[in-house]
Design a protein around this motif. Structure first.
Motif, mmCIF file in Angstrom:
data_model
loop_
_atom_site.group_PDB
_atom_site.id
_atom_site.type_symbol
_atom_site.label_atom_id
_atom_site.label_comp_id
_atom_site.label_asym_id
_atom_site.label_seq_id
_atom_site.Cartn_x
_atom_site.Cartn_y
_atom_site.Cartn_z
ATOM 1 N N MET A 1 0.435 -0.910 0.014
ATOM 2 C CA MET A 1 -0.136 -0.143 0.303
ATOM 3 C C MET A 1 0.448 1.224 -0.037
ATOM 4 N N LYS A 2 0.502 1.985 -0.785
ATOM 5 C CA LYS A 2 1.867 3.729 -1.180
ATOM 6 C C LYS A 2 1.073 3.899 0.281
ATOM 7 N N SER A 3 2.015 4.726 0.884
ATOM 8 C CA SER A 3 1.913 5.720 2.090
ATOM 9 C C SER A 3 1.312 6.958 1.460
ATOM 10 N N SER A 4 1.046 7.593 2.538
ATOM 11 C CA SER A 4 -0.110 9.047 2.038
ATOM 12 C C SER A 4 1.073 10.073 2.529
ATOM 13 N N LYS A 5 1.246 11.259 1.611
ATOM 14 C CA LYS A 5 2.203 12.526 2.327
ATOM 15 C C LYS A 5 1.314 13.108 3.174
ATOM 16 N N PHE A 6 0.014 12.381 2.932
ATOM 17 C CA PHE A 6 -0.786 13.516 3.939
ATOM 18 C C PHE A 6 0.297 12.968 5.694
ATOM 19 N N SER A 7 -0.104 13.860 6.742
ATOM 20 C CA SER A 7 -0.528 12.699 7.862
ATOM 21 C C SER A 7 -2.079 12.887 8.128
ATOM 22 N N PRO A 8 -2.445 11.674 9.470
ATOM 23 C CA PRO A 8 -3.631 11.807 10.009
ATOM 24 C C PRO A 8 -4.220 13.704 10.564
ATOM 25 N N THR A 9 -2.944 13.844 10.893
ATOM 26 C CA THR A 9 -3.735 14.760 11.440
ATOM 27 C C THR A 9 -4.102 15.895 10.454
ATOM 28 N N GLU A 10 -3.113 15.866 9.177
ATOM 29 C CA GLU A 10 -3.264 16.980 7.924
ATOM 30 C C GLU A 10 -4.197 16.194 7.428
ATOM 31 N N ILE A 11 -4.867 15.268 7.491
ATOM 32 C CA ILE A 11 -6.130 14.578 6.894
ATOM 33 C C ILE A 11 -7.991 15.070 7.613
ATOM 34 N N TYR A 39 -12.585 12.524 -1.792
ATOM 35 C CA TYR A 39 -13.436 12.360 -1.642
ATOM 36 C C TYR A 39 -13.569 10.379 -0.758
ATOM 37 N N LYS A 40 -12.301 10.716 -1.237
ATOM 38 C CA LYS A 40 -12.091 8.564 -0.260
ATOM 39 C C LYS A 40 -11.963 9.115 1.098
ATOM 40 N N TRP A 41 -10.998 9.974 1.437
ATOM 41 C CA TRP A 41 -10.866 10.629 2.372
ATOM 42 C C TRP A 41 -12.244 10.433 3.487
ATOM 43 N N ARG A 42 -13.008 11.720 2.731
ATOM 44 C CA ARG A 42 -14.301 12.018 3.335
ATOM 45 C C ARG A 42 -14.983 11.107 3.472
ATOM 46 N N GLN A 43 -14.531 9.312 2.500
ATOM 47 C CA GLN A 43 -15.492 8.671 2.995
ATOM 48 C C GLN A 43 -14.966 8.012 4.058
ATOM 49 N N ARG A 44 -13.545 7.854 3.785
ATOM 50 C CA ARG A 44 -13.202 6.802 5.337
ATOM 51 C C ARG A 44 -13.296 7.415 6.284
ATOM 52 N N TYR A 45 -12.893 8.559 6.497
ATOM 53 C CA TYR A 45 -12.794 9.221 8.018
ATOM 54 C C TYR A 45 -13.481 10.451 8.443
ATOM 55 N N GLY A 46 -14.632 10.806 7.602
ATOM 56 C CA GLY A 46 -15.448 11.739 7.784
ATOM 57 C C GLY A 46 -16.220 11.514 8.832
ATOM 58 N N GLY A 47 -15.823 12.647 9.317
ATOM 59 C CA GLY A 47 -16.466 12.972 11.304
ATOM 60 C C GLY A 47 -15.532 12.536 12.140
ATOM 61 N N MET A 48 -13.915 12.041 11.702
ATOM 62 C CA MET A 48 -13.441 11.545 12.647
ATOM 63 C C MET A 48 -12.713 12.526 13.390
ATOM 64 N N GLU A 49 -11.777 12.256 13.969
ATOM 65 C CA GLU A 49 -10.484 13.384 15.527
ATOM 66 C C GLU A 49 -9.148 12.949 14.937
ATOM 67 N N ALA A 50 -8.574 13.490 14.471
ATOM 68 C CA ALA A 50 -7.420 13.772 14.529
ATOM 69 C C ALA A 50 -6.915 12.257 15.486
ATOM 70 N N SER A 51 -6.732 11.720 16.208
ATOM 71 C CA SER A 51 -6.384 10.525 17.283
ATOM 72 C C SER A 51 -7.135 9.611 16.818
ATOM 73 N N GLU A 52 -8.229 9.565 16.173
ATOM 74 C CA GLU A 52 -8.930 8.668 16.487
ATOM 75 C C GLU A 52 -8.797 8.429 14.511
ATOM 76 N N LEU A 53 -7.652 9.039 14.089
ATOM 77 C CA LEU A 53 -7.577 9.113 12.949
ATOM 78 C C LEU A 53 -6.107 7.941 12.854
ATOM 79 N N LYS A 54 -5.320 8.327 13.235
ATOM 80 C CA LYS A 54 -4.274 7.708 13.330
ATOM 81 C C LYS A 54 -4.069 6.523 13.801
ATOM 82 N N LYS A 55 -5.503 6.116 14.640
ATOM 83 C CA LYS A 55 -5.548 4.640 15.418
ATOM 84 C C LYS A 55 -6.037 3.881 14.070
ATOM 85 N N VAL A 56 -6.933 4.461 12.758
ATOM 86 C CA VAL A 56 -7.213 3.591 12.016
ATOM 87 C C VAL A 56 -6.307 3.533 10.908
ATOM 88 N N LYS A 57 -5.112 4.442 11.003
ATOM 89 C CA LYS A 57 -4.092 4.250 10.469
ATOM 90 C C LYS A 57 -3.580 2.898 10.460
#
Length: 88
Positions: A1-11, A39-57
């Motif tokens: 899987m290609k890693s994102s150039k954006f951190s979970p906090t930035e997303i 739109y993929k980010w929005r679908q996958r991570y919409g409504g999450m806080e940065a800490s939740e997003l880090k955990k999902v990643k």
């Protein structure tokens, strides 16, 4: 899987900016991200806080690693079965 150039906090920040009313065209231009990716980010991570997003990643990365490990073990098992059958 290609890693994102954006951190979970930035997303999370980018998604929050959109939710607060910033236009999609402005966000796409400002951050250099495609609309599809947004739109993929929005679908996958919409409504999450940065800490939740880090955990999902983290969980997604761990899941990918475990899938690779399983595939390697399954291949080794198939090879072992093949060798055993050839000897008999």
């Amino acid at each position: 899987m290609k890693s994102s150039k954006f951190s979970p906090t930035e997303i999370a920040k980018i998604l929050k900016e959109f939710e607060s009313g910033k236009s999609l065209d402005t966000i796409v231009r400002e951050y250099g991200v495609s609309k599809v990716t947004f739109y993929k980010w929005r679908q996958r991570y919409g409504g999450m806080e940065a800490s939740e997003l880090k955990k999902v990643k983290q969980l997604e990365e761990e899941n990918a690693k475990l899938k690779r490990m399983y595939a390697e073990l399954a291949l080794e098992l198939d090879m072992a079965k093949y060798v055993i059958e050839k000897k008999l």
